[in-house]
Design an enzyme around this catalytic site. Sequence first.
Site, PDB file in Angstrom:
ATOM      1  N   ASN A  80       0.834  -1.207   0.000  1.00 47.88           N
ATOM      2  CA  ASN A  80       0.000   0.000   0.000  1.00 47.88           C
ATOM      3  C   ASN A  80       0.869   1.258   0.000  1.00 47.88           C
ATOM      4  OD1 ASN A  80       0.695  -0.754   2.673  1.00 47.88           O
ATOM      5  ND2 ASN A  80      -0.981   0.430   3.535  1.00 47.88           N
ATOM      6  N   LEU A  81       0.345   2.283  -0.661  1.00 46.23           N
ATOM      7  CA  LEU A  81       1.061   3.555  -0.798  1.00 46.23           C
ATOM      8  C   LEU A  81       0.071   4.682  -0.510  1.00 46.23           C
ATOM      9  CD1 LEU A  81       3.413   5.389  -1.794  1.00 46.23           C
ATOM     10  CD2 LEU A  81       2.620   4.968  -4.134  1.00 46.23           C
ATOM     11  N   GLU A  82       0.314   5.408   0.595  1.00 50.88           N
ATOM     12  CA  GLU A  82      -0.577   6.513   0.978  1.00 50.88           C
ATOM     13  C   GLU A  82       0.118   7.845   0.738  1.00 50.88           C
ATOM     14  OE1 GLU A  82      -2.577   3.900   4.639  1.00 50.88           O
ATOM     15  OE2 GLU A  82      -1.297   5.614   5.094  1.00 50.88           O
ATOM     16  N   HIS A  93      -3.753   0.607  -3.101  1.00 55.70           N
ATOM     17  CA  HIS A  93      -3.843  -0.558  -2.224  1.00 55.70           C
ATOM     18  C   HIS A  93      -2.819  -1.604  -2.664  1.00 55.70           C
ATOM     19  CE1 HIS A  93      -8.110   0.436  -0.616  1.00 55.70           C
ATOM     20  NE2 HIS A  93      -7.584   1.515  -1.181  1.00 55.70           N
ATOM     21  N   GLU A  95      -2.994  -4.768  -3.233  1.00 50.29           N
ATOM     22  CA  GLU A  95      -3.433  -5.674  -4.313  1.00 50.29           C
ATOM     23  C   GLU A  95      -3.348  -4.957  -5.670  1.00 50.29           C
ATOM     24  OE1 GLU A  95      -4.860  -4.892  -1.455  1.00 50.29           O
ATOM     25  OE2 GLU A  95      -6.214  -6.461  -0.731  1.00 50.29           O
ATOM     26  N   CYS A 120     -10.155  -5.479   0.724  1.00 50.11           N
ATOM     27  CA  CYS A 120     -11.325  -4.612   0.903  1.00 50.11           C
ATOM     28  C   CYS A 120     -12.207  -4.699  -0.342  1.00 50.11           C
ATOM     29  CB  CYS A 120     -10.874  -3.179   1.146  1.00 50.11           C
ATOM     30  SG  CYS A 120     -10.202  -2.370  -0.318  1.00 50.11           S
ATOM     31  N   CYS A 123     -10.640  -3.419  -3.598  1.00 45.92           N
ATOM     32  CA  CYS A 123      -9.666  -4.317  -4.225  1.00 45.92           C
ATOM     33  C   CYS A 123     -10.344  -5.520  -4.865  1.00 45.92           C
ATOM     34  CB  CYS A 123      -8.630  -4.785  -3.212  1.00 45.92           C
ATOM     35  SG  CYS A 123      -7.485  -3.461  -2.811  1.00 45.92           S
TER      36      CYS A 123
HETATM   37 ZN   LIG Z   1      -7.945  -2.679  -0.771  1.00 43.53          ZN
END
Ligand SMILES: [Zn+2]
Length: 286
Positions: A80-82, A93, A95, A120, A123
């Site tokens: 994940n990359l925020e 996300h 995935e 989620c 995804c």
């Molecule tokens: Zn997700």
Amino acid sequence: MAVLTPLQIKNLTEQAKQSKGLIPHSVLTPLLSTLQCDIDTLLQALLPVATSFSQAPVSQFNVGAIAYDKTTGNAYCGANLEFSHQALSLTVHAEQAAINNAWLNGAQTISVIAITAPPCGHCRQFMNEIADADSLKVVLPTLETDLKTLLPHSFGPKDLGNEFCLLAAKSHDEIALPEQVSQQLARQFMLAYAPYSNNPAAVEIKTVFHGSFYGRYAENAAYNPSLSPMQSALSQLALAGLTLNCVEVVSITLVETATGHNQKAVAAAVLESYFCDGILQHVLVE
Ligand SMILES: [Zn+2]
């Protein structure tokens, strides 16, 4: 479950960093034989490698995913990359990152995806866009299941009359690109997947010491889970263990169509998170 030693994980992470999150079959095959396990178990054991590429300044919740292509025998990490001080909806996300990584590396199928946490809804929908979504196996820490079970009564490309899928898209080679667009960026543009907006788009991030990073636009039938080309490219940078804050950038170029353009604002928003929006070059093609 097969256990890799901390030293093995460290070495495999270093190798994966050099190849932007690709773990080739030449690495997987000897591990399968040494550990005497199946590929699903090995993918699970490798998840700490993928998770190490997570950049989660907002949630501090690190997620790793690994997509496996049984045709080539290669595995592709994602994390994940925020983006600080940007809308949460811009988050990449794990995935998405893994599937994007597989796609950028030329994978045409994904048979298994291993994830550190249940996927989620966003995804599940993103994964439903790939060509073999119906048979995609999902390996979780406490459960092995498949996408069909996780996403019953699904909505997908065919519901919008789209005969193509992510990983099996048509090439946009009918569009001429100006000379200022590098050959590598032109190739990524041709392979972008934009069946709903008809706006193929791609990004090139050129750095001084770490080479170039590319991203392609990956649309989704449910629209919101679409991955913009800038997010795609920044995810690749993250899978090399880098961020825009720690590399010297030569240029950042976004190419998209003049008729369908819809990527400039999102690209600038994401770059603003690294104070890099001022250097974005925007190329529109006919
Ligand atoms: Zn997700």
